[in-house]
Write an enzyme that holds these catalytic residues in place. Structure first.
Site, PDB file in Angstrom:
ATOM      1  N   CYS A  56       0.827  -1.194   0.000  1.00 47.53           N
ATOM      2  CA  CYS A  56       0.000   0.000   0.000  1.00 47.53           C
ATOM      3  C   CYS A  56       0.869   1.255   0.000  1.00 47.53           C
ATOM      4  CB  CYS A  56      -0.917   0.002   1.218  1.00 47.53           C
ATOM      5  SG  CYS A  56      -1.967   1.460   1.336  1.00 47.53           S
ATOM      6  N   CYS A  59       1.583   4.156   3.248  1.00 55.17           N
ATOM      7  CA  CYS A  59       2.669   4.164   4.235  1.00 55.17           C
ATOM      8  C   CYS A  59       3.953   3.661   3.590  1.00 55.17           C
ATOM      9  CB  CYS A  59       2.347   3.268   5.425  1.00 55.17           C
ATOM     10  SG  CYS A  59       0.893   3.758   6.376  1.00 55.17           S
ATOM     11  N   CYS A 130      -6.808  -0.380   8.095  1.00 58.10           N
ATOM     12  CA  CYS A 130      -5.969   0.804   7.907  1.00 58.10           C
ATOM     13  C   CYS A 130      -5.610   1.355   9.278  1.00 58.10           C
ATOM     14  CB  CYS A 130      -6.668   1.873   7.078  1.00 58.10           C
ATOM     15  SG  CYS A 130      -5.594   3.287   6.712  1.00 58.10           S
ATOM     16  N   GLN A 233      -5.285  20.576   7.712  1.00 55.81           N
ATOM     17  CA  GLN A 233      -4.168  19.811   8.239  1.00 55.81           C
ATOM     18  C   GLN A 233      -4.651  18.374   8.472  1.00 55.81           C
ATOM     19  OE1 GLN A 233      -1.146  20.861   8.300  1.00 55.81           O
ATOM     20  NE2 GLN A 233      -1.614  23.005   7.819  1.00 55.81           N
ATOM     21  N   PHE A 260      -1.347  32.798   2.365  1.00 54.38           N
ATOM     22  CA  PHE A 260      -1.829  31.460   2.011  1.00 54.38           C
ATOM     23  C   PHE A 260      -2.700  30.957   3.164  1.00 54.38           C
ATOM     24  CE2 PHE A 260       2.314  32.062  -0.018  1.00 54.38           C
ATOM     25  CZ  PHE A 260       2.046  31.779  -1.349  1.00 54.38           C
ATOM     26  N   ASP A 324       2.163  29.976   4.929  1.00 53.63           N
ATOM     27  CA  ASP A 324       1.935  28.528   4.857  1.00 53.63           C
ATOM     28  C   ASP A 324       1.654  28.156   3.403  1.00 53.63           C
ATOM     29  OD1 ASP A 324       1.367  25.874   5.299  1.00 53.63           O
ATOM     30  OD2 ASP A 324      -0.607  26.229   6.176  1.00 53.63           O
ATOM     31  N   CYS A 350       5.266  22.170   4.154  1.00 56.67           N
ATOM     32  CA  CYS A 350       5.078  20.730   3.974  1.00 56.67           C
ATOM     33  C   CYS A 350       6.144  20.169   3.035  1.00 56.67           C
ATOM     34  CB  CYS A 350       3.680  20.422   3.443  1.00 56.67           C
ATOM     35  SG  CYS A 350       3.299  21.223   1.864  1.00 56.67           S
TER      36      CYS A 350
END
Length: 393
Positions: A56, A59, A130, A233, A260, A324, A350
């Site tokens: 998957c 992860c 999951c 988030q 942003f 951001d 990020c």
């Protein structure tokens, strides 16, 4: 090379790396790579909790314990800084627990398969369990299989799930159901699973088919209208860590700019007078409406900060700035900040690479990095987020 190599770190894509640079998939720091290629588990190698790992794509790092995942996050940030010739004090990462993801995009097909894509493939992993999704989201996987069978889509669907104040908000991209049978199935599905909203989008914008009451998401204690598939988030814990870091930087200052701004994750969590700029029309209108209803002093502007970043003269009006940006960073806005007199900045990112690039521009303009707070809210993922405090030297 010795007969037995030890893994000393984890590379950006998740492979274990030996001291001599050999990359070994699914190896953790402290593991030993035997001559035949087998891995002898070390103290930081845990048994992956999910049956779908490593196929998957949701992860990549379930074989790491929290200590080695934290070190991976620290290494990613320090390496990104080093490429720009920068150093900084980096705090211990704030890690979100398992089963706390409140938004996710799954994929589905007419056969009933639904889940994340396989790693480096478009094939779908049909989820039987999951360990990252919030239970409220995972509980919809089986009912969605039945609904998709009724809808009989002709192509692969994207299924956006968001946990809102009223329950799960569902948007399905790639099909527009027609006919009485489909309408009845959607209503029964929404009622039976107590959904907040169901919408469909075949490429012309979302069409809502179920929304018994207006859907909101609470940010900074304020209910904000939530447009379908809006950015949030990923976890409440991650949001709280980022908000705490931003508040530490700007609390006590005068007028603060939130660039942003999105739906107002930071603007609504900060005291005092806030200027909020955002390119997404629906998001900034939602923030404006929420601020007005809650009597918050948030002044909003619909503004594309890539095409029209705030100028140094505009930035000089603020005691502090919060930024951001998306993964691409904010190159043009960083250049303007470098030329401004603004004394404080909270930079939320990020993407450590674009963050380091932007900050290098600002350091050359007289800024310094005070500290960086890493946040790991995409559990067992190579995705890294951070909030940083910068100030004028």
């Amino acid at each position: 090379m010795s007969d037995v190599d030890e893994i000393v770190r984890v590379a950006a894509r998740g492979e274990g790396v030996t001291a001599d640079g050999r990359h070994v998939p699914f190896a953790a720091p402290g593991d030993r790579v035997l001559p035949g290629g087998d891995i002898e588990a070390g103290p930081h190698h845990q048994v992956p909790p999910c049956r779908h790992f490593p196929e998957c794509g949701g992860c990549q790092l379930q074989h790491l314990d929290d200590a080695s995942w934290s070190q991976f996050i620290l290494d990613r940030i320090s390496s990104a800084l080093a490429t720009q010739g920068l150093e900084a004090a980096i705090r211990a990462p704030a890690l979100s627990p398992p089963r706390t993801r409140r938004r996710a995009t799954l994929h589905a097909e007419s056969s009933g398969r639904i889940g994340f894509s396989m790693e480096k493939s478009h094939a779908i992993v049909d989820l039987a369990e999951c360990h990252v999704l919030a239970p409220e989201l995972f509980a919809l996987v089986a009912p969605l299989r039945r609904l998709i069978h009724v809808l009989r889509p002709r192509r692969r669907l994207d299924v956006h799930l968001t946990l809102a104040d009223q329950g799960v908000d569902l948007l399905i991209n790639g099909v527009m159901p027609e006919g009485l049978a489909a309408a009845e199935a959607i209503t029964a599905f929404a009622e039976g699973n107590r959904l907040a909203r169901v919408a469909f989008d075949e490429g012309y914008g979302p069409e809502v088919r179920w929304e018994p009451e207006a859907v909101t998401i609470t940010l900074g204690g304020v209910p904000v209208p939530l447009p379908p598939a809006s950015f949030l988030q990923a976890t409440r814990e991650g949001e709280a860590a980022l908000v705490a870091a931003v508040r530490e930087v700007v609390t006590g200052e005068g007028v603060v700019a939130d660039l942003f701004a999105g739906l107002g994750t930071f603007a609504l969590a900060l005291p005092g007078r806030i200027y909020a700029a955002e390119a997404g029309r629906e998001a900034i209108m939602a923030l404006k409406a929420a601020a007005a209803r809650s009597h918050r002093t948030v002044f909003t502007e619909h503004r594309d900060l890539y095409r029209r970043p705030l100028t140094p003269a505009e930035l000089d009006r603020f005691s502090a700035v919060v930024i951001d940006p998306p993964r691409a960073g904010a190159k043009e806005q960083a250049q303007a900040l470098a030329g401004s007199k603004t004394p404080k900045l909270a930079y939320v990112s990020c993407n450590p690479s674009s963050f380091a690039r932007d900050v290098n521009t600002m350091v050359e303009g007289g800024w310094q990095i005070d500290w960086i707070q890493p946040v790991g809210q995409f559990r067992w993922s190579t995705h890294v987020e951070l909030a940083a405090s910068l100030s004028r030297r």
